[in-house]
Design an enzyme around this catalytic site. Structure first.
Site, short mmCIF file in Angstrom:
data_model
loop_
_atom_site.label_atom_id
_atom_site.label_comp_id
_atom_site.label_asym_id
_atom_site.label_seq_id
_atom_site.Cartn_x
_atom_site.Cartn_y
_atom_site.Cartn_z
N CYS A 141 -6.89 -53.17 -58.78
CA CYS A 141 -6.41 -52.96 -60.14
C CYS A 141 -5.58 -54.15 -60.63
O CYS A 141 -4.76 -54.70 -59.90
CB CYS A 141 -5.55 -51.70 -60.16
SG CYS A 141 -4.77 -51.38 -61.72
N CYS A 201 -0.11 -47.23 -57.03
CA CYS A 201 -1.03 -47.40 -55.88
C CYS A 201 -0.57 -48.56 -55.01
O CYS A 201 -1.27 -49.56 -54.88
CB CYS A 201 -2.44 -47.70 -56.37
SG CYS A 201 -3.15 -46.41 -57.34
N GLN A 204 -1.70 -28.88 -57.31
CA GLN A 204 -1.98 -30.06 -56.48
C GLN A 204 -2.84 -31.04 -57.29
O GLN A 204 -3.82 -30.63 -57.90
CB GLN A 204 -2.76 -29.64 -55.23
CG GLN A 204 -1.94 -28.83 -54.25
CD GLN A 204 -1.03 -29.70 -53.40
OE1 GLN A 204 -1.02 -30.92 -53.49
NE2 GLN A 204 -0.23 -29.06 -52.56
N ASP A 264 5.56 -24.08 -47.08
CA ASP A 264 5.14 -25.35 -47.71
C ASP A 264 6.33 -25.89 -48.49
O ASP A 264 6.32 -25.91 -49.73
CB ASP A 264 3.92 -25.08 -48.62
CG ASP A 264 3.34 -26.36 -49.21
OD1 ASP A 264 3.81 -27.45 -48.87
OD2 ASP A 264 2.39 -26.25 -50.01
N CYS A 315 4.99 -32.28 -46.56
CA CYS A 315 4.72 -33.58 -47.19
C CYS A 315 5.66 -34.64 -46.63
O CYS A 315 5.76 -35.73 -47.17
CB CYS A 315 4.85 -33.46 -48.71
SG CYS A 315 6.41 -32.76 -49.24
C1 LIG Z 1 5.28 -28.59 -51.91
S1 LIG Z 1 5.33 -27.40 -53.19
C2 LIG Z 1 4.19 -26.23 -52.57
C3 LIG Z 1 3.53 -25.39 -53.60
C4 LIG Z 1 2.29 -24.61 -53.19
N1 LIG Z 1 2.32 -24.12 -51.84
C5 LIG Z 1 1.04 -25.41 -53.45
O1 LIG Z 1 0.34 -25.81 -52.52
O2 LIG Z 1 0.75 -25.66 -54.65
C6 LIG Z 1 6.92 -26.70 -52.85
C7 LIG Z 1 7.29 -25.55 -53.75
O3 LIG Z 1 8.54 -25.04 -53.31
C8 LIG Z 1 9.30 -24.62 -54.42
N2 LIG Z 1 10.70 -24.55 -53.95
C9 LIG Z 1 11.57 -25.56 -53.77
N3 LIG Z 1 12.72 -25.08 -53.24
C10 LIG Z 1 12.56 -23.75 -53.08
C11 LIG Z 1 13.38 -22.72 -52.58
N4 LIG Z 1 14.62 -22.97 -52.13
N5 LIG Z 1 12.91 -21.47 -52.55
C12 LIG Z 1 11.65 -21.19 -53.00
N6 LIG Z 1 10.82 -22.15 -53.50
C13 LIG Z 1 11.26 -23.40 -53.53
C14 LIG Z 1 8.98 -25.64 -55.47
O4 LIG Z 1 9.23 -25.14 -56.77
C15 LIG Z 1 7.48 -25.90 -55.22
O5 LIG Z 1 6.68 -25.05 -55.99
#
Ligand SMILES: C[S@@+](CC[C@H](N)C(=O)[O-])C[C@H]1O[C@@H](n2cnc3c(N)ncnc32)[C@H](O)[C@@H]1O
Length: 441
Positions: free
Chosen positions: A73, A82, A278, A372, A399
């Site tokens: 790019c 990127c 995602q 997650d 992640c």
């Molecule tokens: C990495 S994302 C995962 C979302 C989902 N599992 C997906 O694959 O789309 C982490 C999620 O955790 C939520 N989150 C962050 N801190 C949290 C907490 N203390 N309690 C509950 N959810 C939380 C965020 O809002 C976000 O939606």
């Protein structure tokens, strides 16, 4: 030579560490530098000096490492998007897999053999289903370079977005220029146009456009709607601020339907403008399938989906479990999760609003716990709470391999053994890496 801030030194880069920085050694101390490839010999200027390591800014690449390639790019030097374009995709995958292995070994004290081969993308370009562009002065529409908060560069090409998305962006840029629409100035807080967010259902072909502005008159609204003919969902979002801080959003559906529909496996998801989803649809399908496989469901289990976002993982599991209970702190995401359960005729999934750390005690006993969390991981308190469920299996989607390894070590102290870790590449051309770890009691 006396070493101090600003001193320039030459260093050979040995490898890239988690987060994407290169690491080399100078007089027995580790040196961390951004924007370098393994094997590069570089001249750097020191920015931070600690007893065991130093940080530095790149001044010049004196000799290119053998793995370097020409970035694809033209915006590579200014765009933060990127940063690993100078590595062939196979090398990006090798480095990411090694970073997960290093974290599991060094931070978690596990055997690196537990880390499997990374699951790469079939198509490492054009994978993003969401582009968020910013308007800049003189009719520019693009991104802020890293570290810049006021100056946008004009995006002429981007190999992460589809041609269709690029065409819409070009049309809107022209529309803004021709109509002389004022751009919102982050310093003076005057002006109108802020962002253009374009989402694309990679499996459905649907498109959502969201024009984000400051509050004010949009006299060319009808013309904008005509310009967006063929787009499935057209929104206008006004951002209200007080003393420079966002206070609320006002959203108006200008044309088409409210949500964009995306398909993952045989499930359909309604995505509203502000909802998290995602960004790499194809890899999300792979990731969620891996999670379901790791959960080893037979049909009679209670599954907890902690940090469930819009419920995607839980809904993927629901048909193979007795009951799924999701917990998420973002109210809009919980609403989407409920809506998506209904849309797919799933009746054995419940989603609750709350912070995982404060609601763990109120959740039912579970056979499988899926977590997650954000990059900060679970932390010891949540690890303790999760262990209280006595689940046979824990599936940990992460992640950040460093916090995953730390949490897995705490889980080991409490009776869980790490069966394996599978790295997954959700974001080619960047240093990010996702992993799915399985722990059993
Ligand atoms: C990495 S994302 C995962 C979302 C989902 N599992 C997906 O694959 O789309 C982490 C999620 O955790 C939520 N989150 C962050 N801190 C949290 C907490 N203390 N309690 C509950 N959810 C939380 C965020 O809002 C976000 O939606």
């Amino acid at each position: 030579m006396q070493i101090k801030k600003g001193t320039e030194i030459e260093v050979r880069i040995d490898s890239l560490v988690y987060g994407g920085r290169g690491i080399g050694e100078y007089e027995g101390k580790k040196v961390f530098v951004d924007g370098v490839a393994p094997g590069d010999k570089v001249r750097v200027s020191l920015t931070r000096i600690k007893p065991r390591f130093m940080e530095a800014n790149l001044r010049e690449v004196l000799e290119e490492g053998a793995v370097r390639i020409e970035p694809r790019c033209k915006h590579f030097d200014v765009c933060g998007g990127c940063k690993w374009q100078f590595l062939p995709y196979e090398e990006q995958l090798r480095v990411k897999e090694q970073q997960v292995r290093d974290s599991v070994e060094r931070i978690g004290g596990f055997s690196g053999d537990l880390v499997g081969e990374i699951l790469g993308c079939e198509e490492p370009w054009f994978y993003r289903n969401k582009m968020e562009l910013s308007f800049g002065p003189k009719g520019m529409l693009g991104f802020y370079p890293p570290g810049y908060h006021y100056e946008v560069f004009d995006l002429e090409e981007c190999f992460l977005q589809s041609t269709q998305v690029a065409e819409i962006a070009a049309k809107v840029r022209e529309f803004a220029r021709v109509n002389g629409l004022e751009v919102f100035d982050k310093k003076s807080h005057e002006g109108f146009l802020r962002n253009l967010v374009i989402r694309e259902g990679k499996n459905t072909g649907e498109i959502m456009v969201n024009l984000v502005t400051a509050p004010g008159e949009f006299s060319q609204k009808e013309e904008f709607v005509r310009l967006m003919e063929g787009v499935d969902s057209v929104w206008w979002t006004k951002v209200f601020q007080e003393e420079g801080r966002r206070t609320r959003l006002e959203e108006e559906l200008l044309a088409g339907k409210e949500s964009l529909v995306e398909k993952l496996g045989d499930l359909k998801f309604d995505i509203l403008p502000q909802a998290f989803f995602q960004t790499n649809t194809k890899q999300a399908e792979m990731l969620y399938s891996l999670v379901v496989e790791a959960a080893c469901l037979k049909g009679d289990e209670v599954v907890l989906d902690l940090y469930c976002g819009t419920g995607t993982i839980g809904l993927f599991c629901a048909r193979q479990a007795r009951k799924v209970v999701g917990v998420e702190v973002n109210a809009a995401a919980v609403e989407s999760a409920k809506m998506n359960a209904k849309r797919n005729g799933i009746e054995n999934a419940e989603f609750y609003l709350g912070s995982v750390d404060s609601v763990l005690g109120e959740l039912p006993k579970a056979d499988v716990v899926i977590v997650d969390p954000p990059r900060s991981g679970l932390g010891e308190k949540v690890v303790d709470g999760v262990c209280e469920f006595g689940a046979a299996r824990i599936v940990y989607v992460s992640c950040n391999p460093a916090t995953l390894a730390r949490d897995a070590a705490w889980l080991r102290e409490r009776g869980y053994s790490l069966e394996g870790v599978k790295p997954v590449d959700m974001f080619p051309q960047t240093s990010h890496v996702e992993s799915v770890a399985v722990l059993s009691r």
